[in-house]
Design an enzyme around this catalytic site. Structure first.
Site, PDB file in Angstrom:
ATOM      1  N   CYS A  77       0.822  -1.225   0.000  1.00 19.29           N
ATOM      2  CA  CYS A  77       0.000   0.000   0.000  1.00 19.29           C
ATOM      3  C   CYS A  77       0.853   1.272   0.000  1.00 19.29           C
ATOM      4  O   CYS A  77       0.520   2.241  -0.705  1.00 19.29           O
ATOM      5  CB  CYS A  77      -1.007   0.000   1.140  1.00 19.29           C
ATOM      6  SG  CYS A  77      -0.315  -0.233   2.795  1.00 19.29           S
ATOM      7  N   ASP A 264      -7.378   5.739  -1.485  1.00 21.14           N
ATOM      8  CA  ASP A 264      -7.110   4.520  -0.733  1.00 21.14           C
ATOM      9  C   ASP A 264      -6.642   3.414  -1.677  1.00 21.14           C
ATOM     10  O   ASP A 264      -7.375   3.030  -2.595  1.00 21.14           O
ATOM     11  CB  ASP A 264      -8.394   4.094  -0.012  1.00 21.14           C
ATOM     12  CG  ASP A 264      -8.186   2.928   0.941  1.00 21.14           C
ATOM     13  OD1 ASP A 264      -7.086   2.357   0.950  1.00 21.14           O
ATOM     14  OD2 ASP A 264      -9.135   2.594   1.677  1.00 21.14           O
ATOM     15  N   HIS A 266      -6.235   0.280  -0.932  1.00 22.14           N
ATOM     16  CA  HIS A 266      -6.595  -1.043  -0.409  1.00 22.14           C
ATOM     17  C   HIS A 266      -7.774  -1.667  -1.153  1.00 22.14           C
ATOM     18  O   HIS A 266      -8.783  -2.047  -0.572  1.00 22.14           O
ATOM     19  CB  HIS A 266      -6.886  -0.949   1.086  1.00 22.14           C
ATOM     20  CG  HIS A 266      -5.717  -0.480   1.886  1.00 22.14           C
ATOM     21  ND1 HIS A 266      -5.493   0.844   2.176  1.00 22.14           N
ATOM     22  CD2 HIS A 266      -4.682  -1.167   2.435  1.00 22.14           C
ATOM     23  CE1 HIS A 266      -4.379   0.953   2.878  1.00 22.14           C
ATOM     24  NE2 HIS A 266      -3.868  -0.248   3.044  1.00 22.14           N
TER      25      HIS A 266
END
Length: 378
Positions: A77, A264, A266
């Site tokens: 990430c 994000d 993820h």
């Protein structure tokens, strides 16, 4: 790989620490130096956010190093956030901050070329493959989680092999930005020191990505830093912030009120098959939902600020804003900006590209050269 990906996603899924829809507020919304009214300029605001390149976990790409992982779910990430902050600098350099992406429109050649640099292939300049293996020189095994400073160091080294963008990447030390060191990044680099002249009328300053790793507290962000952090997002040179929570990285692009706005990484998507030089189906590289938000007080204190300066005037303007806008209480500063290299520091040596064979468009690294390169950087 699919089973491992599902386990990682379940383990790392944020626990409702984000808010989905844009707030109904009169407070200004700041996105990378641009200011919007959420009530009257929502379309323009979302267009800006959707235009940022969005890099997420991917699966089913060729194994890193030939025998390593074929997915970065659960560990990549911060590398993906590093890709996003670098991509923002390249977009500003090649297309300009005002450029907007449209899903149903043809994209400029420069845009396609930027995107090619980040595809999940061993011969793409800033791919997960290149970043993970260059990270070995920073003491990180392939598959190990990175912090903001480590990913910044990796980007600085990989940028040396990107002749097309010719981007200078400066990573500050000890909360201090040294103007003299920035001016030495390359003989044809930035000439920002007063009285310093370029060595030829045809030489132009290289664009600069300036990364400033900071620790804004011990276990939690110290409230004294909050206003200064907001001011960074207001600067026209803002390129975002790397940070998040422990082992959970986000790419922060702005704020509204007391909440940070972020992209994000993820989400796990399948790697795209694309031949070098061909167009890319880019829909999965743009986050088309409302931008996520989280309270500033939830931010981990370890971050890296990013700024992009395309010209000497850009850098001078940034220096002036730093001096005027980001002071803390009691005459303390978020970070120091000094003209000369501190005498008690080791001499500054501009990084140089190792003399190795390269392959593919843009002089990206050949897999066989990694051992030699990592040895030079250790």
């Amino acid at each position: 790989d699919d089973a491992i990906t599902m386990i990682y996603e379940k383990r790392q899924k944020p626990e409702c620490n984000y808010l989905e829809d844009l707030p109904d507020t009169d407070e200004p919304v700041w996105i990378l130096g641009e200011c919007y009214n959420a009530k009257t300029e929502k379309t323009e605001l979302l267009s800006d956010v959707h235009s940022r390149l969005w890099f997420t976990y991917r699966k089913k790409f060729s194994p890193i190093g030939g025998t390593g992982p074929s997915s970065d779910a659960g560990w990549g990430c911060m590398l993906r956030c590093g890709q996003m902050i670098l991509a923002q600098a390249l977009v500003c350099s090649q297309l300009g901050r005002a450029w907007r992406w449209k899903a149903d429109a043809g994209q400029p050649e420069e845009y396609q070329r930027i995107l090619q640099c980040f595809l999940d292939r061993k011969d793409s300049c800033y791919s997960i493959h290149q970043m993970a293996q260059m990270g070995v020189g920073e003491g990180k095994s392939v598959g190990e989680w990175y912090g903001p400073n480590t990913v910044a160091q990796v980007l600085k080294k990989l940028a040396l092999f990107d002749d097309w963008n010719s981007l200078a990447v400066y990573v500050s030390m000890d909360n201090t930005v040294v103007i003299e060191d920035i001016s030495k990044l390359s003989p044809v680099s930035l000439c920002f020191l007063k009285g310093m002249e370029s060595r030829g009328s045809r030489l132009r300053p290289r664009p600069l990505l300036l990364v400033i790793p900071l620790r804004m507290g011990i276990n939690h962000i110290n409230p004294v830093y909050i206003q200064a952090l907001k001011e960074c997002f207001k600067m026209p040179q803002s390129c975002g912030v790397l940070g998040g929570k422990p082992n959970l990285a986000y790419y922060f692009i702005g704020f509204v009120g007391e909440e940070l706005i972020y992209l994000d990484p993820h989400t796990t998507q399948s790697a795209l098959e694309s031949e070098a030089g061909s167009g890319v189906d880019d829909l999965t590289y743009h986050c088309l939902r409302s931008p996520r938000r989280m309270k500033i007080t939830n931010l981990d204190p370890s971050v890296a600020l990013g700024f992009f300066c395309k010209s000497e005037e850009d850098f001078d303007g940034w220096c002036n804003l730093v001096q005027q806008e980001i002071q803390l209480k009691r005459n303390l500063r978020m970070f120091e900006l000094v003209e000369n290299h501190p005498s008690h520091w080791p001499p500054f040596v501009p990084p140089s590209k190792p003399d190795v064979q390269t392959t593919g468009a843009g002089n990206v690294l050949n897999q066989q050269t990694y051992t030699d390169i990592i040895h030079q950087y250790k």
